[in-house]
Enzyme design. Structure first.
Site, PDB file in Angstrom:
ATOM      1  CE  LYS A 116      -3.824  -0.132   2.428  1.00 55.06           C
ATOM      2  NZ  LYS A 116      -4.670  -0.309   3.634  1.00 55.06           N
ATOM      3  CD  GLU A 200      -3.250   6.993   4.006  1.00 58.93           C
ATOM      4  OE1 GLU A 200      -2.987   6.323   2.993  1.00 58.93           O
ATOM      5  OE2 GLU A 200      -4.367   6.968   4.548  1.00 58.93           O
ATOM      6  CG  HIS A 235     -10.547   1.036  10.278  1.00 61.11           C
ATOM      7  ND1 HIS A 235     -10.904   2.363  10.239  1.00 61.11           N
ATOM      8  CD2 HIS A 235      -9.708   0.915  11.343  1.00 61.11           C
ATOM      9  CE1 HIS A 235     -10.293   3.008  11.218  1.00 61.11           C
ATOM     10  NE2 HIS A 235      -9.579   2.159  11.914  1.00 61.11           N
ATOM     11  NE  ARG A 294      -9.800  -8.119  -2.196  1.00 62.53           N
ATOM     12  CZ  ARG A 294     -10.774  -7.443  -1.590  1.00 62.53           C
ATOM     13  NH1 ARG A 294     -12.038  -7.581  -1.989  1.00 62.53           N
ATOM     14  NH2 ARG A 294     -10.520  -6.623  -0.604  1.00 62.53           N
TER      15      ARG A 294
HETATM   16  P1  ADP Z   1     -13.965  -5.627   0.482  1.00 61.63           P
HETATM   17  O1  ADP Z   1     -12.681  -4.891   0.500  1.00 61.63           O
HETATM   18  O2  ADP Z   1     -14.149  -6.538  -0.688  1.00 61.63           O
HETATM   19  O3  ADP Z   1     -15.138  -4.774   0.730  1.00 61.63           O
HETATM   20  P2  ADP Z   1     -13.609  -6.253   3.224  1.00 61.63           P
HETATM   21  O4  ADP Z   1     -12.808  -5.015   3.301  1.00 61.63           O
HETATM   22  O5  ADP Z   1     -14.799  -6.385   4.072  1.00 61.63           O
HETATM   23  O6  ADP Z   1     -13.944  -6.597   1.703  1.00 61.63           O
HETATM   24  O7  ADP Z   1     -12.741  -7.491   3.506  1.00 61.63           O
HETATM   25  C1  ADP Z   1     -11.444  -7.305   3.931  1.00 61.63           C
HETATM   26  C2  ADP Z   1     -10.595  -8.452   3.544  1.00 61.63           C
HETATM   27  O8  ADP Z   1     -11.085  -9.675   4.070  1.00 61.63           O
HETATM   28  C3  ADP Z   1     -10.522  -8.578   2.056  1.00 61.63           C
HETATM   29  O9  ADP Z   1      -9.228  -8.982   1.707  1.00 61.63           O
HETATM   30  C4  ADP Z   1     -11.534  -9.636   1.784  1.00 61.63           C
HETATM   31  O10 ADP Z   1     -11.198 -10.275   0.590  1.00 61.63           O
HETATM   32  C5  ADP Z   1     -11.414 -10.523   3.014  1.00 61.63           C
HETATM   33  N1  ADP Z   1     -12.694 -11.188   3.310  1.00 61.63           N
HETATM   34  C6  ADP Z   1     -13.845 -10.592   3.676  1.00 61.63           C
HETATM   35  N2  ADP Z   1     -14.808 -11.493   3.830  1.00 61.63           N
HETATM   36  C7  ADP Z   1     -14.278 -12.704   3.563  1.00 61.63           C
HETATM   37  C8  ADP Z   1     -14.778 -14.062   3.532  1.00 61.63           C
HETATM   38  N3  ADP Z   1     -16.022 -14.347   3.780  1.00 61.63           N
HETATM   39  N4  ADP Z   1     -13.919 -15.046   3.221  1.00 61.63           N
HETATM   40  C9  ADP Z   1     -12.651 -14.772   2.935  1.00 61.63           C
HETATM   41  N5  ADP Z   1     -12.129 -13.538   2.952  1.00 61.63           N
HETATM   42  C10 ADP Z   1     -12.904 -12.507   3.251  1.00 61.63           C
HETATM   43  P1  ADP Z   2      -7.803  -1.964   4.189  1.00 60.55           P
HETATM   44  O1  ADP Z   2      -6.659  -2.352   3.300  1.00 60.55           O
HETATM   45  O2  ADP Z   2      -7.719  -2.582   5.521  1.00 60.55           O
HETATM   46  O3  ADP Z   2      -9.120  -2.077   3.492  1.00 60.55           O
HETATM   47  P2  ADP Z   2      -7.950   0.925   3.711  1.00 60.55           P
HETATM   48  O4  ADP Z   2      -6.726   1.728   3.494  1.00 60.55           O
HETATM   49  O5  ADP Z   2      -8.770   0.598   2.531  1.00 60.55           O
HETATM   50  O6  ADP Z   2      -7.543  -0.404   4.483  1.00 60.55           O
HETATM   51  O7  ADP Z   2      -8.857   1.670   4.786  1.00 60.55           O
HETATM   52  C1  ADP Z   2      -9.982   1.039   5.368  1.00 60.55           C
HETATM   53  C2  ADP Z   2     -10.846   2.077   6.047  1.00 60.55           C
HETATM   54  O8  ADP Z   2     -10.112   2.802   7.044  1.00 60.55           O
HETATM   55  C3  ADP Z   2     -11.402   3.151   5.139  1.00 60.55           C
HETATM   56  O9  ADP Z   2     -12.589   2.738   4.505  1.00 60.55           O
HETATM   57  C4  ADP Z   2     -11.639   4.282   6.112  1.00 60.55           C
HETATM   58  O10 ADP Z   2     -12.819   4.061   6.865  1.00 60.55           O
HETATM   59  C5  ADP Z   2     -10.475   4.170   7.053  1.00 60.55           C
HETATM   60  N1  ADP Z   2      -9.326   4.998   6.613  1.00 60.55           N
HETATM   61  C6  ADP Z   2      -8.287   4.606   5.858  1.00 60.55           C
HETATM   62  N2  ADP Z   2      -7.395   5.594   5.671  1.00 60.55           N
HETATM   63  C7  ADP Z   2      -7.893   6.678   6.319  1.00 60.55           C
HETATM   64  C8  ADP Z   2      -7.441   8.029   6.538  1.00 60.55           C
HETATM   65  N3  ADP Z   2      -6.288   8.470   6.047  1.00 60.55           N
HETATM   66  N4  ADP Z   2      -8.232   8.845   7.289  1.00 60.55           N
HETATM   67  C9  ADP Z   2      -9.388   8.414   7.823  1.00 60.55           C
HETATM   68  N5  ADP Z   2      -9.855   7.159   7.662  1.00 60.55           N
HETATM   69  C10 ADP Z   2      -9.130   6.289   6.932  1.00 60.55           C
END
Ligand code: ADP
Ligand code: ADP
Ligand code: MG
Length: 448
Positions: A116, A200, A235, A294
């Site tokens: 990331k 961040e 999150h 994905r």
């Molecule tokens: P997305 O980013 O697709 O909205 P989430 O953020 O909720 O999904 O899921 C976080 C991580 O956990 C992702 O890598 C997702 O692929 C994995 N994950 C979520 N639900 C499942 C599940 N039922 N089985 C396997 N992996 C899962």
């Molecule tokens: P993951 O890889 O676990 O999905 P993300 O970077 O996509 O992590 O962030 C997941 C969630 O965390 C976001 O949907 C948001 O709610 C919160 N988040 C991430 N980065 C920030 C930020 N810089 N400031 C505030 N909230 C954040």
């Protein structure tokens, strides 16, 4: 098109992929662990192979066992679903070495986006706005302090290898920073085997808005508009919708975000389906946070408003077909909402609540879709993610989608298992949600 594929996943997503395969005449091979012998995805597939004990490292994450099943059953390709091995470039290479097609992007771009901190730098280079933060990984607490000082508190310490909200910790001030770093390192090390972290600026009260993209192997890419996923706990998303209420609130936001997402696709030569995630500040500024390489859990809301089958497109592109869709062919029809049904207890800090499902009746009705991975007599075990189903409601307007969802959830019968259905019903009636005014921290303040 492929004659047959293996689905290297379980639960609702395996069942959902099989459904598309059936509709386009592709033979399916499911894999399952000892704990999943009676799971619906096993019964739904044309063939099914047991690949090991319940624990994921011994079954669903066991590359050799999955590849052996693929060889034994003579498939052409492997669909990884989401989670598990879907974002593992080593697995992609192993699939290709075995002479099979991986249904997803190339391993190089997966590697780039999977780191990331690197993805952030790459996005910035491509002209995509990123959250103010460190230039790449941060070496130690001293460097972190300097960066946090210049950004201004609060800051977020994030694991480079992060996913699922894991390895992300808030530091409100300098005193809290050291602990946040330690916690991130510890959790990232145990979850991903990689302690690398970056920093961040913490954007207060943001919305989570993401763009679905699809690109073929000839450099042709389209977007499927946005989804909003601001209802989250830890999150992680709980309710998603398309389109985002923010798009009507901020003029030109959709246009700018979709352009940014496609710029990233072009710069990274991305192929197949992907999602570019952003946060949107209360004043309508948007910032890239990551790209998921994905199919996303919440892809059905996009399918409902566009009338497209994203899994079918994934298969066509992986099979080498070019994308016969122009951007003008896509438009938004109405509004869709998804409620993730988790076996968990919202009143006990959303802790997983495994158990037996004694009764399972899915709702039906206009605009209702249910993607489920369980049925009556399914045992929800602690081995896997507690997501058991998704209810999706489509309507001509957002209000109609909300009303249809409420009716569907009231009709749904899940015997004896603790789930978050009552929480969904409460959220769907809250003024802030109905007004389309929630931010990513909102749900947790309602349930604290
Ligand atoms: P997305 O980013 O697709 O909205 P989430 O953020 O909720 O999904 O899921 C976080 C991580 O956990 C992702 O890598 C997702 O692929 C994995 N994950 C979520 N639900 C499942 C599940 N039922 N089985 C396997 N992996 C899962
Ligand atoms: P993951 O890889 O676990 O999905 P993300 O970077 O996509 O992590 O962030 C997941 C969630 O965390 C976001 O949907 C948001 O709610 C919160 N988040 C991430 N980065 C920030 C930020 N810089 N400031 C505030 N909230 C954040
Ligand atoms: Mg994310």
């Amino acid at each position: 098109m492929f004659d047959s594929i293996l689905i290297a996943n379980r639960g609702e997503i395996a069942a959902r992929i099989i459904r598309t395969c059936k509709s386009i005449g592709v033979r399916t091979v499911a894999v399952y662990s000892e704990a999943d012998a009676s799971a619906p995805h096993v019964a739904a597939a044309d063939e099914a192979v047991e690949i090991g004990p319940a624990h994921v490292t011994k079954s669903y994450l066991n590359q050799e066992a999955v590849l052996q099943a693929a060889a034994d059953h003579d498939v052409d390709a492997i669909h990884p679903g989401y989670g598990l091995m879907s974002e593992n470039p080593e697995f992609v290479r192993a699939v290709e070495d075995a002479g099979l097609v991986f249904i997803g992007p190339r391993p190089e771009v997966m590697e780039l986006m999977g780191d990331k901190a690197r993805a952030r730098a790459f996005a910035e280079e491509a002209g995509v706005p990123v959250v103010p933060g460190s230039d790449g990984p941060v070496e130690n607490a001293d460097e972190a302090k300097k960066i946090a000082e210049s950004l201004g508190y609060p800051v977020l310490v994030k694991a480079s290898a992060g996913g699922g909200g894991i390895g992300m910790n808030l530091a409100a001030n300098e005193k809290k920073l050291e602990k946040a770093i330690k916690t991130s390192i510890r959790r990232a090390e145990s979850a991903f085997g990689d302690p690398t972290f970056y920093i961040e600026k913490y954007v207060e009260n943001p919305r989570h808005v993401e763009i679905q993209v699809l690109a073929d192997n000839d450099g042709h890419a389209v977007h499927f508009f946005e989804r909003e996923c601001s209802v989250q706990r830890r999150h992680q998303k709980v309710i998603e919708e398309a389109p985002s209420p923010a798009s009507t609130r901020f003029d030109g936001l959709r246009d700018r975000m979709t352009k940014a997402a496609l710029a990233l696709v072009e710069a990274s030569e991305y192929t197949n389906a992907g999602t570019v995630e952003f946060i949107v500040s209360p004043d309508g500024e948007f910032y890239f946070i990551e790209m998921n390489t994905r199919l996303q859990v919440e892809h059905p809301v996009t399918e409902m408003i566009t009338g497209e089958d994203l899994v079918a497109w994934q298969l066509r592109i992986a099979a080498g077909e070019s994308l016969s869709l122009a951007q003008e062919d896509l438009s938004i029809d109405g509004s869709a909402i998804e409620c993730r049904i988790y076996a968990e207890n919202p009143d006990k800090r959303f802790m997983p609540a495994p158990g037996n499902i004694t009764e399972w009746i899915e709702p039906t009705g206009d605009g209702i879709r249910v993607d489920s991975g369980v049925t009556a007599n399914t045992k929800v075990t602690p081995y896997y993610d507690p997501l058991i189903a998704k209810v999706i409601a489509h309507g001509e307007s957002r209000m109609q989608a909300i009303e249809r969802m409420k009716k569907a959830l009231n009709e749904m019968t899940i015997g004896e298992l603790t789930t978050n259905v009552p929480m969904h019903l409460a959220v769907l009636s809250k003024e802030q949600f109905v007004d389309g005014h929630v931010h990513t921290g909102w749900l947790e303040t309602e349930y604290s």
